[in-house]
Design an enzyme around this catalytic site. Structure first.
Site, PDB file in Angstrom:
ATOM      1  N   CYS A   2      -3.542 -30.108  16.708  1.00 30.85           N
ATOM      2  CA  CYS A   2      -3.490 -31.531  16.438  1.00 30.85           C
ATOM      3  C   CYS A   2      -4.774 -31.947  15.722  1.00 30.85           C
ATOM      4  O   CYS A   2      -5.864 -31.534  16.103  1.00 30.85           O
ATOM      5  CB  CYS A   2      -3.329 -32.389  17.691  1.00 30.85           C
ATOM      6  N   ARG A  28      -4.131 -28.094  11.514  1.00 29.23           N
ATOM      7  CA  ARG A  28      -4.186 -28.127  12.984  1.00 29.23           C
ATOM      8  C   ARG A  28      -2.819 -28.410  13.609  1.00 29.23           C
ATOM      9  O   ARG A  28      -2.684 -28.391  14.827  1.00 29.23           O
ATOM     10  CB  ARG A  28      -5.186 -29.194  13.446  1.00 29.23           C
ATOM     11  N   TRP A  71       0.827 -31.010  16.752  1.00 32.30           N
ATOM     12  CA  TRP A  71       1.429 -29.715  17.087  1.00 32.30           C
ATOM     13  C   TRP A  71       1.991 -29.913  18.485  1.00 32.30           C
ATOM     14  O   TRP A  71       1.247 -30.083  19.443  1.00 32.30           O
ATOM     15  CB  TRP A  71       0.372 -28.604  17.054  1.00 32.30           C
ATOM     16  N   ASN A  97      -5.512 -34.694  21.702  1.00 33.52           N
ATOM     17  CA  ASN A  97      -5.424 -33.269  21.386  1.00 33.52           C
ATOM     18  C   ASN A  97      -5.708 -32.532  22.682  1.00 33.52           C
ATOM     19  O   ASN A  97      -6.801 -32.665  23.231  1.00 33.52           O
ATOM     20  CB  ASN A  97      -6.483 -32.945  20.314  1.00 33.52           C
ATOM     21  N   GLY A  98      -4.737 -31.791  23.210  1.00 33.80           N
ATOM     22  CA  GLY A  98      -4.942 -31.077  24.470  1.00 33.80           C
ATOM     23  C   GLY A  98      -3.761 -31.284  25.390  1.00 33.80           C
ATOM     24  O   GLY A  98      -2.669 -31.652  24.932  1.00 33.80           O
ATOM     25  N   GLU A 466      -1.406  -5.679  14.143  1.00 31.20           N
ATOM     26  CA  GLU A 466      -1.638  -6.747  13.169  1.00 31.20           C
ATOM     27  C   GLU A 466      -0.473  -6.834  12.182  1.00 31.20           C
ATOM     28  O   GLU A 466      -0.021  -7.936  11.845  1.00 31.20           O
ATOM     29  CB  GLU A 466      -2.973  -6.499  12.450  1.00 31.20           C
ATOM     30  N   LYS A 470       1.919 -10.125  11.483  1.00 25.18           N
ATOM     31  CA  LYS A 470       2.174 -10.742  10.161  1.00 25.18           C
ATOM     32  C   LYS A 470       3.663 -10.888   9.925  1.00 25.18           C
ATOM     33  O   LYS A 470       4.147 -11.927   9.489  1.00 25.18           O
ATOM     34  CB  LYS A 470       1.561  -9.902   9.024  1.00 25.18           C
ATOM     35  N   GLU A 473       5.166 -13.736  12.254  1.00 24.26           N
ATOM     36  CA  GLU A 473       4.857 -15.143  12.000  1.00 24.26           C
ATOM     37  C   GLU A 473       5.317 -15.628  10.628  1.00 24.26           C
ATOM     38  O   GLU A 473       5.643 -16.805  10.479  1.00 24.26           O
ATOM     39  CB  GLU A 473       3.377 -15.465  12.257  1.00 24.26           C
ATOM     40  N   HIS A 489       7.770   6.810  25.727  1.00 23.24           N
ATOM     41  CA  HIS A 489       7.673   6.271  27.092  1.00 23.24           C
ATOM     42  C   HIS A 489       8.569   5.049  27.273  1.00 23.24           C
ATOM     43  O   HIS A 489       8.402   4.303  28.227  1.00 23.24           O
ATOM     44  CB  HIS A 489       6.218   5.936  27.418  1.00 23.24           C
ATOM     45  N   LYS A 582      -2.876 -23.604  12.147  1.00 19.36           N
ATOM     46  CA  LYS A 582      -3.976 -22.734  11.733  1.00 19.36           C
ATOM     47  C   LYS A 582      -5.054 -22.660  12.795  1.00 19.36           C
ATOM     48  O   LYS A 582      -5.695 -21.649  12.979  1.00 19.36           O
ATOM     49  CB  LYS A 582      -4.539 -23.257  10.404  1.00 19.36           C
TER      50      LYS A 582
END
Ligand code: M6R
Length: 587
Positions: A2, A28, A71, A97-98, A466, A470, A473, A489, A582
């Site tokens: 946010c 954000r 967000w 925000n939070g 990684e 990619k 997302e 396994h 981001k």
């Protein structure tokens, strides 16, 4: 997450100033956005669902207002849930925000008192709480203090009140920066939107509260004691970034990677030698980061073991809170972060600091929270990374860790520099050599798949994780990164005819074993995409990445490009994938 931007001053185009600020904060969160301004004794609000893009605002003239890019946490992506939120009188507006962890019980109490709620958000309790305290005769600042103390969780709140013509803000989590101009104040989640107006900033600390009208007052929380603000005069500039001739930021940033590596190879020797000394002295070094930054720290652990012959620990920063019991004053925490604002990094660092541990921040964003927390600070120097998917910041972290591991072991800087420069040239070839055309069929084939497996061993294990991140997302394909040896396994049970499996097979001590794992997959019908310098019969598709002595850096590039072109193939926006942001500033 946010973005927050607020203005109070003598200019009467508050909504336009705020809109401009919000456009720079969209990284954000881009689920919805909204602006509230004071018009006479009421608040006017404009809200929109979706990205801000090049939107215009239609609010009347005003000298005070607040705005937000969301967000979503509590409640879906709807107009009702978009911030700012109002109280029952329409005289108070709040953005946040939070997360308010105890919002449910506060909401129930407020409903019993007759308050009417319009959204499903946790945030909406705040304007109603403020209204309650104002009703009890408290002033707006005191109301914010009491309301803030009532809420559990990590949050930053900004609120306006028409009656007192005032902005108040309080925080114990997400960043809030105050800009002090000539007869005006700005408040925002980062400095970039404020710096065009003023270089005099206050970085509001956790458990602090400010009040802005004609004057500025700063208080500590929870007690409300007034303290003297510490104004910092900022000399640095926020680098701006445009797509230039690229279709998307992600592609531009992938293309910038050779430049990023060359910069580190040519300019970082002194700083890295200094850091190497700090690490040698520490008793217990921990690399932490989230997402891509965590995978870089995992790679760092292997690099340190292999090259520096030194054991370092690593953990996802979001898990580090549960592993901190053994930290001492001699411990060293090396935090890796692009944004420097990730709450899952900031939180464990604050706790480690309280225990007296030393902090090293390796971040991309100058002036960010993690940057400022570092006892030793190292900038990635990758330039602004705008796409949500981290690419060049990851490569910068790997280059620094590779150099660091080498310089701890010996001081042969020249050979490290040469390897990095060769790697940069190699990457330049991959990114400029028509990847999309060359692998057209592979991109089509993968775009129809629901699952992709990526395997690597040793130093390539982190790269497998990684690469999978990619793909997930950006192309929304479920991808699983695995240590090659772990397949048998359990995960091997998932392999069926034409299951795509990317095999990272650098020409190192992992080659033979990873090829055997590829054989095991192929024997069960899997389709093998080899990323290697050495061709193998087991590969159905071969993506050549020449050996430069640092395969860990170059082998991720084809996966970045695959993810990007898969997103295009599927008609997705690679720069702003759904549900993400981001900068991740909620827990
Ligand atoms: O800004 P940070 O490096 O601290 O961000 C950490 C993660 O949120 C980030 O790497 C995320 O995983 C990226 N979207 C990955 O591409």
């Amino acid at each position: 997450m946010c973005g927050i931007f607020g203005y109070i001053g003598i200019k009467d185009n508050a909504s336009e100033i705020i809109l401009k600020g919000l456009k720079g904060l969209e990284y954000r969160g881009y689920d919805s956005w909204g602006i509230a301004v004071k018009i006479n004794d009421k608040i006017s609000v404009e809200k929109h669902v979706g990205k801000i893009g090049d939107a215009k605002v239609n609010l009347p003239k005003s000298t005070i207002g607040i705005g937000h890019t969301r967000w979503a946490t509590h409640g879906g992506v709807t107009m009702e849930n978009a911030h700012p939120h109002l109280d029952c009188t329409g005289e108070i507006s709040v953005l946040h925000n939070g997360i308010i962890e105890n919002y449910r019980e506060i909401k129930d109490e407020l409903i019993k008192k007759g308050h009417k709620f319009k959204s499903e958000t946790d945030t909406e309790v705040m304007p109603h709480l403020l209204e309650e305290y104002l009703k009890k005769g408290k002033n707006f600042t005191e109301s914010m203090r009491l309301a803030f103390n009532h809420c559990k969780g990590l949050s930053a709140f900004v609120a306006i009140n028409t009656k007192s013509h005032q902005i108040v803000a309080a925080k114990n989590g997400s960043p809030l920066i105050l800009g002090i101009g000539e007869n005006e104040f700005f408040i925002a989640s980062d400095a970039s939107g404020i710096l065009p107006y003023t270089r005099n900033l206050i970085f509001i600390k956790d458990n602090e509260m400010i009040s802005l009208d004609k004057n500025l007052k700063l208080f500590t929380l929870p007690d409300g004691k007034e303290i003297k603000p510490k104004i910092e005069v900022i000399t640095w500039n926020v680098e701006s970034s445009s797509k230039e001739n690229f279709k998307h930021f992600m592609l531009k940033e992938i293309n910038e990677q050779p430049k990023v590596i060359r910069n580190i190879a040519e300019n970082y020797e002194d700083q890295i030698l200094e850091l190497a000394k700090i690490i040698k002295k520490s008793r217990g070094t921990f690399f932490i980061g989230c997402g891509t930054a965590y995978y870089a720290s995992l790679a760092g652990m292997y690099l340190f073991s292999k090259i520096a012959k030194k054991h370092v620990n690593t953990a996802p920063a979001s898990e580090f809170n549960y592993l901190e019991d053994f930290l001492t004053k001699e411990s060293l925490i090396i935090a890796l972060s692009q944004s420097g604002e990730t709450i899952d990094v900031v939180e464990p660092l604050s706790r480690a600091k309280r225990k007296g541990a030393k902090i090293v921040s390796i971040v991309n964003a100058l002036g960010s929270t993690v940057y400022r927390m570092g006892d030793f600070k190292l900038l990635l120097g990758a330039g602004p990374e705008k796409a949500v998917a981290s690419t060049k910041a990851y490569i910068a972290k790997l280059s620094i860790l590779f150099m660091l591991a080498n310089l701890i072991d010996n001081n042969n800087f020249k050979s490290v520099k040469n390897i990095l420069l060769k790697t940069a040239d190699q990457i330049e070839k991959i990114v400029t050599d028509g990847f999309e055309n060359k692998y057209k069929n592979l991109i089509k084939f993968l775009s129809k798949k629901e699952n992709v497996y990526i395997i690597g061993r040793g130093i390539s294990y982190g790269t497998a994780l990684e690469g999978a991140l990619k793909l997930k997302e950006i192309s929304y394909i479920h991808a699983e990164g695995l240590a090659g040896g772990e397949l048998k396994h359990g995960p091997l049970a998932l392999i069926e005819k034409n299951s795509p499996c990317i095999v990272l097979a650098p020409d190192d001590d992992t080659y033979d074993a990873i090829i055997s794992n590829a054989m095991e997959i192929k024997a069960r019908g899997g389709y093998i995409i080899g990323i290697s310098s050495k061709k193998s019969d087991v590969f159905d598709e071969f993506i050549e990445v020449k050996e430069t002595g640092c395969s860990i850096i170059s082998q991720v590039i084809p996966m970045q490009l695959l993810s990007y072109y898969l997103a295009l193939e599927k008609n997705l926006d690679p720069d702003k994938p759904r549900n993400l942001a981001k900068s991740v500033t909620v827990k």
